[in-house]
Design an enzyme around this catalytic site. Structure first.
Site, short mmCIF file in Angstrom:
data_model
loop_
_atom_site.label_atom_id
_atom_site.label_comp_id
_atom_site.label_asym_id
_atom_site.label_seq_id
_atom_site.Cartn_x
_atom_site.Cartn_y
_atom_site.Cartn_z
N ASP A 455 -1.06 12.23 -2.17
CA ASP A 455 -1.87 11.85 -3.31
C ASP A 455 -3.03 12.83 -3.51
O ASP A 455 -3.70 13.20 -2.54
CB ASP A 455 -2.42 10.43 -3.10
CG ASP A 455 -3.02 9.85 -4.36
OD1 ASP A 455 -2.67 10.33 -5.45
OD2 ASP A 455 -3.83 8.92 -4.25
N CYS A 500 4.09 8.41 -10.90
CA CYS A 500 3.50 8.48 -9.56
C CYS A 500 2.77 7.16 -9.37
O CYS A 500 3.36 6.10 -9.51
CB CYS A 500 2.63 9.72 -9.40
SG CYS A 500 1.54 10.08 -10.79
N SER A 501 1.47 7.21 -9.12
CA SER A 501 0.70 5.97 -9.04
C SER A 501 0.02 5.71 -10.38
O SER A 501 0.28 4.72 -11.06
CB SER A 501 -0.34 6.03 -7.92
OG SER A 501 -1.03 4.82 -7.80
N ALA A 502 -0.83 6.66 -10.80
CA ALA A 502 -1.49 6.52 -12.10
C ALA A 502 -0.61 7.04 -13.24
O ALA A 502 -0.79 6.66 -14.39
CB ALA A 502 -2.82 7.27 -12.09
N GLY A 503 0.32 7.94 -12.93
CA GLY A 503 1.19 8.49 -13.96
C GLY A 503 0.61 9.68 -14.67
O GLY A 503 0.99 9.99 -15.81
N ILE A 504 -0.34 10.39 -14.03
CA ILE A 504 -0.93 11.58 -14.67
C ILE A 504 -0.99 12.80 -13.76
O ILE A 504 -0.79 13.91 -14.21
CB ILE A 504 -2.35 11.27 -15.23
CG1 ILE A 504 -3.25 10.68 -14.16
CG2 ILE A 504 -2.26 10.37 -16.44
CD1 ILE A 504 -4.69 10.46 -14.61
N GLY A 505 -1.26 12.60 -12.47
CA GLY A 505 -1.45 13.74 -11.57
C GLY A 505 -0.14 14.39 -11.18
O GLY A 505 0.25 15.45 -11.69
N ARG A 506 0.57 13.77 -10.24
CA ARG A 506 1.85 14.30 -9.82
C ARG A 506 2.87 14.27 -10.96
O ARG A 506 3.70 15.18 -11.08
CB ARG A 506 2.36 13.50 -8.61
CG ARG A 506 1.57 13.81 -7.34
CD ARG A 506 1.94 12.92 -6.18
NE ARG A 506 1.16 11.68 -6.15
CZ ARG A 506 1.15 10.84 -5.12
NH1 ARG A 506 1.89 11.10 -4.05
NH2 ARG A 506 0.42 9.75 -5.14
N GLN A 544 -4.27 16.07 -12.63
CA GLN A 544 -5.50 15.36 -12.30
C GLN A 544 -6.52 16.21 -11.55
O GLN A 544 -7.70 15.87 -11.53
CB GLN A 544 -5.13 14.14 -11.45
CG GLN A 544 -6.00 12.93 -11.66
CD GLN A 544 -5.39 11.70 -11.03
OE1 GLN A 544 -4.28 11.73 -10.50
NE2 GLN A 544 -6.10 10.60 -11.09
#
Length: 570
Positions: A455, A500-506, A544
């Site tokens: 992360d 991913c988790s938030a849907g923006i970084g990975r 991110q």
């Protein structure tokens, strides 16, 4: 036309144009005219937010069905328009509404595909609602089944017509009268009625021929339906075609650009070759690339987050500061007793491909059903998960699919069965079978989970991620071929869900790499900064951290060196 509107309606039209033309400017589409804006607002009683939703539904429906540029003088559309299947009567009902007629017995599915039928319907309805009087007073739709038999009927076409009328066409639909329906139509009608919102269901009525005059006076009905109106469909439609000569279809401006060029990701003037990218990285170093990212990060999203911020939708967001833009959000299809169509998911373009991805957050337990509804409704064949469910003692994503072979779970009306799990060095690949418990249809979806991506960080091996991307793309290609004629959209298939988790970084990093590598393969150049800027206009805040942005540069160059496209000394 402005003088025919009230002061409040004029103000609503100005507000609608201001919002929509932000979007058209961003996507390279011609600005909307005042008259076209009024048409959408009339259809939603000048409720600006509902009119904006209608605009996007209309445009997306035309693109999804491949109805980009209507050419009524070319075959097969010309013959379909002259077939008599569709027409708009030359009279109005007592309230001033236009009357459109569909004659079911003239449809022969074995001879005419749905695509051409829908083109004709779009064309004729668009022409009908050019009239200010029709915009103001609405439309009555007569579905004439008299004399038809089962070979004239096609359930999928009927679904598409009703879906268009219920929420994707800029007209006030007063009522739909299904006339002379045979006995065998009762079961299909029950299925079709489930698609309709409650308000529209009240407006759709099956009517016996003898009772039709209780709904419309004789002088508004053709002779074959018990009226006194001579019906010469061929002459009326020929007149329509002659009026079209030298005239631009008024709705082409809504679709804007040809289907193959609708993606925002196309080569730009400042694209770099691999050697130029390497030279730029050597010159800027890590610190310079980080500064470039910081400039991107400071750019505010061009759009609104109204739906994501609505009180009844906020609990559906995993993180309160990671929201969906109204302009690109995925809308769940309406269902009875559902208050909202919201899911924290955004359509994102790929290289020369509109809506190549759906970028979304890791599903919450309360949104598992919404997630699988979206997968089903968007015909998704591949899901890409770039996170573990738990990392560093924190829950990053719910366990929204049956993990073990043979496992099965039911999420809302979608049952998910795990058929096979293949474990690789850096990722797991799970073959899932989806069963729609309402329609009894089933579909195969492949779930990929990449395991080597911390992360906020980046993978320790760029090549492992690019190898993973290759496996994902190969599976998508194979699945589209297996899907066959069921898929009629872009040749590369329906959108892949990426989260991913938030849907923006990975998620953003994965998509940026795919876009840049696809452009590099196609034309030999790429532009990472331009790609990320455009991507953030659809899924706000994509990529991110500066480290993820820098990783895009190094991963592409490392992959190029492995392929012998660059020497290590360049």
């Amino acid at each position: 036309m402005a003088s025919r509107l009230s002061a409040e309606e004029e103000q609503a039209t100005k507000q609608f144009l201001e919002e929509i033309n932000k979007w058209t400017s961003q996507h390279g589409v011609s600005p909307l005219s005042w008259d076209v804006a009024v048409k959408f607002l009339m259809a939603r009683k000048f409720d600006v937010l509902r009119a904006i939703e209608l605009f996007h539904s209309y445009r997306e429906t035309r693109l999804r069905e491949g109805i980009v540029k209507l050419q009524p003088h070319e075959e097969p559309l010309r013959s379909e328009l002259l077939s008599g299947k569709f027409t708009v009567l030359g009279v109005r009902d007592p309230t001033g509404a236009s009357i459109a007629l569909y004659t079911a017995k003239l449809h022969h599915p074995s001879k005419t595909g749905n695509h051409v039928v829908l083109q004709a319907l779009f064309y004729l309805l668009d022409r009908a609602v050019e009239s200010f009087e029709t915009q103001r007073n609405g439309l009555v739709f007569i579905y004439d089944m008299a004399g038809s038999n089962y070979t004239n009927f096609e359930l999928d076409l009927s679904k598409k017509i009703l879906n268009l009328l219920k929420g994707a066409f800029p007209a006030r639909l007063k009522k739909v009268l299904i006339v002379g329906a045979p006995v065998w139509f009762r079961v299909p009608y029950n299925l079709l009625s489930l698609l309709l919102k409650e308000k529209l269901r009240e407006r759709v009525q099956m009517v016996k021929m003898a009772d039709l005059r209780q709904h419309l006076p004789r002088d508004c009905l053709p002779e074959h339906l018990g009226g006194c109106l001579p019906l010469d469909v061929h002459s009326w439609n020929m007149q329509l075609l002659s009026e079209q000569n030298g005239r631009v279809d008024p709705v082409d401006e809504l679709v804007g650009i040809p289907l193959e060029n609708t993606s925002i990701h196309t080569p730009g003037a400042e694209a770099m070759s691999l050697a130029e990218l390497m030279a730029n990285l050597n010159r800027a170093q890590r610190s310079g690339i980080y500064l470039e990212y910081e400039e991107l990060r400071r750019e505010q999203p061009s759009g609104s987050f109204t739906c994501a911020l609505a009180p009844h939708n906020q609990e559906r967001n995993r993180y309160g500061d990671v929201l969906c833009l109204d302009q690109t959000r995925v809308r769940l299809k309406a269902r009875r007793n559902e208050r909202s169509d919201y899911i924290n998911a955004s359509f994102m373009d790929g290289y020369k491909q509109k809506n190549a991805y759906i970028g979304t957050q890791g599903p919450l337990e309360k949104t598992y059903g919404d997630f699988w509804r979206m997968v089903w409704e968007q015909s998704v064949l591949v899901i890409v998960m770039t996170t573990r469910t738990d990392e560093g003692g924190r829950r990053k994503c719910g366990q929204y699919w049956p993990q073990e072979e043979g496992g099965q779970e039911v999420y809302g009306h979608i049952a998910v069965v795990s058929h096979r799990v293949d474990n690789h060095a850096h990722y797991n690949q799970t073959t899932l079978e989806l069963h729609n418990t309402e329609t009894f249809e089933q579909r195969q979806v492949t779930h990929f989970q990449f395991l080597s991506w911390p992360d906020y960080g980046v993978p320790s091996s760029a090549l492992s991620l690019i190898g993973f991307l290759g496996a994902v793309k190969y599976q998508q290609q194979w699945a589209v071929q297996a899907f066959g004629s069921q898929w009629r959209g872009h040749p590369l298939g329906p959108p892949m869900v990426v989260h991913c988790s938030a849907g923006i970084g990975r998620t953003g990093t994965f998509c940026a790499l795919d876009i840049c590598l696809s452009q590099l393969q196609d034309v030999g150049t790429l532009n990472i900064c331009q790609t990320v800027r455009r991507m953030r206009s659809q899924r706000a805040f994509s990529i991110q951290t500066p480290e993820q942005y820098y990783f895009c540069h190094t991963a592409i160059l490392e992959n190029a060196q492995r392929q012998g496209l660059l020497s290590a000394n360049q």
